[in-house]
Motif scaffolding. Sequence first.
Motif, PDB file in Angstrom:
ATOM      1  N   UNK A  59      -5.798   7.581  -0.025  1.00 24.21           N
ATOM      2  CA  UNK A  59      -5.233   7.531  -1.835  1.00 24.21           C
ATOM      3  C   UNK A  59      -6.789   7.008  -2.213  1.00 24.21           C
ATOM      4  N   UNK A  60      -7.123   8.119  -2.841  1.00 26.11           N
ATOM      5  CA  UNK A  60      -8.805   8.546  -3.702  1.00 26.11           C
ATOM      6  C   UNK A  60      -8.149   8.067  -5.348  1.00 26.11           C
ATOM      7  N   UNK A  61      -6.811   8.200  -5.398  1.00 27.84           N
ATOM      8  CA  UNK A  61      -6.340   8.036  -7.284  1.00 27.84           C
ATOM      9  C   UNK A  61      -6.497   6.293  -7.470  1.00 27.84           C
ATOM     10  N   UNK A  62      -4.991   6.824  -8.441  1.00 26.75           N
ATOM     11  CA  UNK A  62      -4.627   5.190  -8.972  1.00 26.75           C
ATOM     12  C   UNK A  62      -3.258   5.901  -8.413  1.00 26.75           C
ATOM     13  N   UNK A  63      -2.537   4.232  -8.499  1.00 26.62           N
ATOM     14  CA  UNK A  63      -1.165   4.060  -8.465  1.00 26.62           C
ATOM     15  C   UNK A  63      -0.550   3.329  -8.834  1.00 26.62           C
ATOM     16  N   UNK A  64      -0.657   2.925  -9.798  1.00 25.46           N
ATOM     17  CA  UNK A  64       0.998   1.860 -10.245  1.00 25.46           C
ATOM     18  C   UNK A  64       1.838   1.339 -10.357  1.00 25.46           C
ATOM     19  N   UNK A  65       2.198   0.896  -8.758  1.00 20.84           N
ATOM     20  CA  UNK A  65       3.585   0.169  -7.902  1.00 20.84           C
ATOM     21  C   UNK A  65       3.194   0.110  -7.166  1.00 20.84           C
ATOM     22  N   UNK A  66       4.128   0.096  -6.344  1.00 24.02           N
ATOM     23  CA  UNK A  66       4.120  -0.828  -5.018  1.00 24.02           C
ATOM     24  C   UNK A  66       4.013   0.782  -3.753  1.00 24.02           C
ATOM     25  N   UNK A  67       3.296   0.557  -3.122  1.00 18.55           N
ATOM     26  CA  UNK A  67       2.946   1.400  -1.792  1.00 18.55           C
ATOM     27  C   UNK A  67       3.905   0.899  -0.067  1.00 18.55           C
ATOM     28  N   UNK A  68       4.459   1.566  -0.070  1.00 18.91           N
ATOM     29  CA  UNK A  68       5.606   0.774   1.634  1.00 18.91           C
ATOM     30  C   UNK A  68       5.195   2.028   2.523  1.00 18.91           C
ATOM     31  N   UNK A  69       4.791   1.324   3.686  1.00 20.95           N
ATOM     32  CA  UNK A  69       5.459   2.290   5.034  1.00 20.95           C
ATOM     33  C   UNK A  69       6.587   1.860   5.188  1.00 20.95           C
TER      34      UNK A  69
END
Length: 131
Positions: A32-42
């Motif tokens: 991730x180089x940008x922006x994430x608004x939310x959960x990140x899950x493998x």
Amino acid sequence: MFGKKAQPPIKSLIAHGSRVEGNLRFTEGLRVDGEVVGDIRAMTEEPSMLVISEAAVVQGEIHADHVIVNGTVRGPVFANELLELQPKAHIEGDVSYRALEMHQGAVISGQLKPLAVGEEKPLLKLAANNQ
């Protein structure tokens, strides 16, 4: 301990200047180089790696085996294996990890919660400043 395992390849990228809103699931490796608004899950039983770069901002929960942070995370971080905090890492939330590597300059505003396996104590490695 972790150097012997082959790292999963980074197959996905959220580029600088991109913004993703909503929960994100990935397999193997994600940067991730940008922006994430939310959960990140493998989402698989295969080993997973998540890299949050210096310019990245994540607002949500993070779940992966190997997590490398050098940007900003606002939310809890769950590293099933190794959590690496690079010098510009800034986490606002609790972190859970099996092993932790933290460089000078990294900041955690939350609780450190080691994941215990039986009676084994978690590995804690402090990185030296070799400048």
